[in-house]
Design a protein around this motif. Sequence first.
Motif, PDB file in Angstrom:
ATOM      1  N   MET A 112       0.847  -1.171   0.000  1.00 49.37           N
ATOM      2  CA  MET A 112       0.000   0.000   0.000  1.00 49.37           C
ATOM      3  C   MET A 112       0.898   1.242   0.000  1.00 49.37           C
ATOM      4  SD  MET A 112      -3.038   0.774   2.613  1.00 49.37           S
ATOM      5  CE  MET A 112      -2.961   2.282   3.516  1.00 49.37           C
ATOM      6  N   PRO A 113       0.774   2.100  -0.996  1.00 51.53           N
ATOM      7  CA  PRO A 113       1.636   3.291  -1.050  1.00 51.53           C
ATOM      8  C   PRO A 113       1.279   4.302   0.034  1.00 51.53           C
ATOM      9  CG  PRO A 113       0.042   3.314  -2.844  1.00 51.53           C
ATOM     10  CD  PRO A 113      -0.113   2.000  -2.135  1.00 51.53           C
ATOM     11  N   LEU A 114       2.312   4.966   0.503  1.00 44.75           N
ATOM     12  CA  LEU A 114       2.095   6.023   1.482  1.00 44.75           C
ATOM     13  C   LEU A 114       1.853   7.324   0.736  1.00 44.75           C
ATOM     14  CD1 LEU A 114       4.963   5.152   3.969  1.00 44.75           C
ATOM     15  CD2 LEU A 114       2.566   4.519   4.126  1.00 44.75           C
ATOM     16  N   THR A 115       0.716   7.941   0.968  1.00 46.50           N
ATOM     17  CA  THR A 115       0.386   9.174   0.260  1.00 46.50           C
ATOM     18  C   THR A 115       0.188  10.355   1.206  1.00 46.50           C
ATOM     19  OG1 THR A 115      -1.958   8.540   0.260  1.00 46.50           O
ATOM     20  CG2 THR A 115      -0.655   7.969  -1.692  1.00 46.50           C
ATOM     21  N   ARG A 116      -0.082  10.080   2.461  1.00 51.83           N
ATOM     22  CA  ARG A 116      -0.283  11.180   3.413  1.00 51.83           C
ATOM     23  C   ARG A 116       1.057  11.593   4.005  1.00 51.83           C
ATOM     24  NH1 ARG A 116      -4.189  10.617   7.908  1.00 51.83           N
ATOM     25  NH2 ARG A 116      -2.552   9.239   8.625  1.00 51.83           N
ATOM     26  N   ASP A 117       1.270  12.887   4.137  1.00 51.68           N
ATOM     27  CA  ASP A 117       2.515  13.406   4.702  1.00 51.68           C
ATOM     28  C   ASP A 117       2.791  12.830   6.086  1.00 51.68           C
ATOM     29  OD1 ASP A 117       2.999  14.888   2.447  1.00 51.68           O
ATOM     30  OD2 ASP A 117       2.298  16.781   3.310  1.00 51.68           O
ATOM     31  N   GLU A 118       1.747  12.663   6.872  1.00 51.47           N
ATOM     32  CA  GLU A 118       1.915  12.135   8.226  1.00 51.47           C
ATOM     33  C   GLU A 118       2.464  10.711   8.201  1.00 51.47           C
ATOM     34  OE1 GLU A 118      -1.098  13.279   7.081  1.00 51.47           O
ATOM     35  OE2 GLU A 118      -1.092  15.258   8.009  1.00 51.47           O
ATOM     36  N   ASP A 119       1.962   9.900   7.280  1.00 46.98           N
ATOM     37  CA  ASP A 119       2.431   8.514   7.173  1.00 46.98           C
ATOM     38  C   ASP A 119       3.884   8.460   6.724  1.00 46.98           C
ATOM     39  OD1 ASP A 119      -0.092   7.645   7.927  1.00 46.98           O
ATOM     40  OD2 ASP A 119      -0.765   7.375   5.854  1.00 46.98           O
ATOM     41  N   ILE A 120       4.242   9.310   5.772  1.00 43.82           N
ATOM     42  CA  ILE A 120       5.626   9.357   5.292  1.00 43.82           C
ATOM     43  C   ILE A 120       6.547   9.820   6.408  1.00 43.82           C
ATOM     44  CG2 ILE A 120       7.199  10.484   3.676  1.00 43.82           C
ATOM     45  CD1 ILE A 120       4.772  10.565   1.709  1.00 43.82           C
ATOM     46  N   TYR A 121       6.137  10.833   7.153  1.00 49.45           N
ATOM     47  CA  TYR A 121       6.925  11.332   8.273  1.00 49.45           C
ATOM     48  C   TYR A 121       7.144  10.229   9.309  1.00 49.45           C
ATOM     49  CZ  TYR A 121       8.426  13.897  12.353  1.00 49.45           C
ATOM     50  OH  TYR A 121       9.129  14.316  13.450  1.00 49.45           O
ATOM     51  N   ASP A 122       6.082   9.507   9.664  1.00 53.37           N
ATOM     52  CA  ASP A 122       6.194   8.428  10.645  1.00 53.37           C
ATOM     53  C   ASP A 122       7.170   7.353  10.180  1.00 53.37           C
ATOM     54  OD1 ASP A 122       4.401   9.722  12.297  1.00 53.37           O
ATOM     55  OD2 ASP A 122       2.677   8.474  11.687  1.00 53.37           O
ATOM     56  N   LEU A 123       7.096   6.986   8.909  1.00 54.33           N
ATOM     57  CA  LEU A 123       7.995   5.972   8.373  1.00 54.33           C
ATOM     58  C   LEU A 123       9.442   6.436   8.465  1.00 54.33           C
ATOM     59  CD1 LEU A 123       8.460   3.282   6.853  1.00 54.33           C
ATOM     60  CD2 LEU A 123       8.320   4.625   4.755  1.00 54.33           C
ATOM     61  N   LEU A 124       9.721   7.664   8.035  1.00 55.60           N
ATOM     62  CA  LEU A 124      11.091   8.166   8.065  1.00 55.60           C
ATOM     63  C   LEU A 124      11.589   8.386   9.488  1.00 55.60           C
ATOM     64  CD1 LEU A 124      11.065  10.598   5.033  1.00 55.60           C
ATOM     65  CD2 LEU A 124      12.138   8.354   5.194  1.00 55.60           C
ATOM     66  N   ALA A 125      10.704   8.708  10.410  1.00 57.34           N
ATOM     67  CA  ALA A 125      11.100   8.912  11.803  1.00 57.34           C
ATOM     68  C   ALA A 125      11.558   7.595  12.441  1.00 57.34           C
ATOM     69  CB  ALA A 125       9.947   9.512  12.605  1.00 57.34           C
ATOM     70  N   GLU A 126      11.016   6.475  11.962  1.00 56.79           N
ATOM     71  CA  GLU A 126      11.346   5.169  12.527  1.00 56.79           C
ATOM     72  C   GLU A 126      12.446   4.454  11.747  1.00 56.79           C
ATOM     73  OE1 GLU A 126       7.712   2.999  12.653  1.00 56.79           O
ATOM     74  OE2 GLU A 126       6.702   4.524  13.857  1.00 56.79           O
ATOM     75  N   THR A 127      12.688   4.857  10.523  1.00 55.39           N
ATOM     76  CA  THR A 127      13.653   4.185   9.658  1.00 55.39           C
ATOM     77  C   THR A 127      15.066   4.652   9.968  1.00 55.39           C
ATOM     78  OG1 THR A 127      12.013   3.991   7.905  1.00 55.39           O
ATOM     79  CG2 THR A 127      14.316   3.795   7.259  1.00 55.39           C
TER      80      THR A 127
END
Length: 64
Positions: free
Chosen positions: A1-16
């Motif tokens: 499932m692609p990440l399209t919301r800024d919040e979801d992208i931010y959360d992913l990068l914050a944990e990666t």
Amino acid sequence: MPLTRDEDIYDLLAETRTIAMVGASDRPHRPSYDVMAYLQSRGYPVFPVNPQITGDHVHGEYVW
């Protein structure tokens, strides 16, 4: 499932902590060249992946 919301992208990068960049390029006019530099400047270890330039280096990293 692609990440399209800024919040979801931010959360992913914050944990990666480590990123494999598939399609990384050694050509400065390609977007991936600047994206890799940006991610490195933010402290992310980036492993460039590109079968056409395997063994070369991009931004100081060995290309896989």
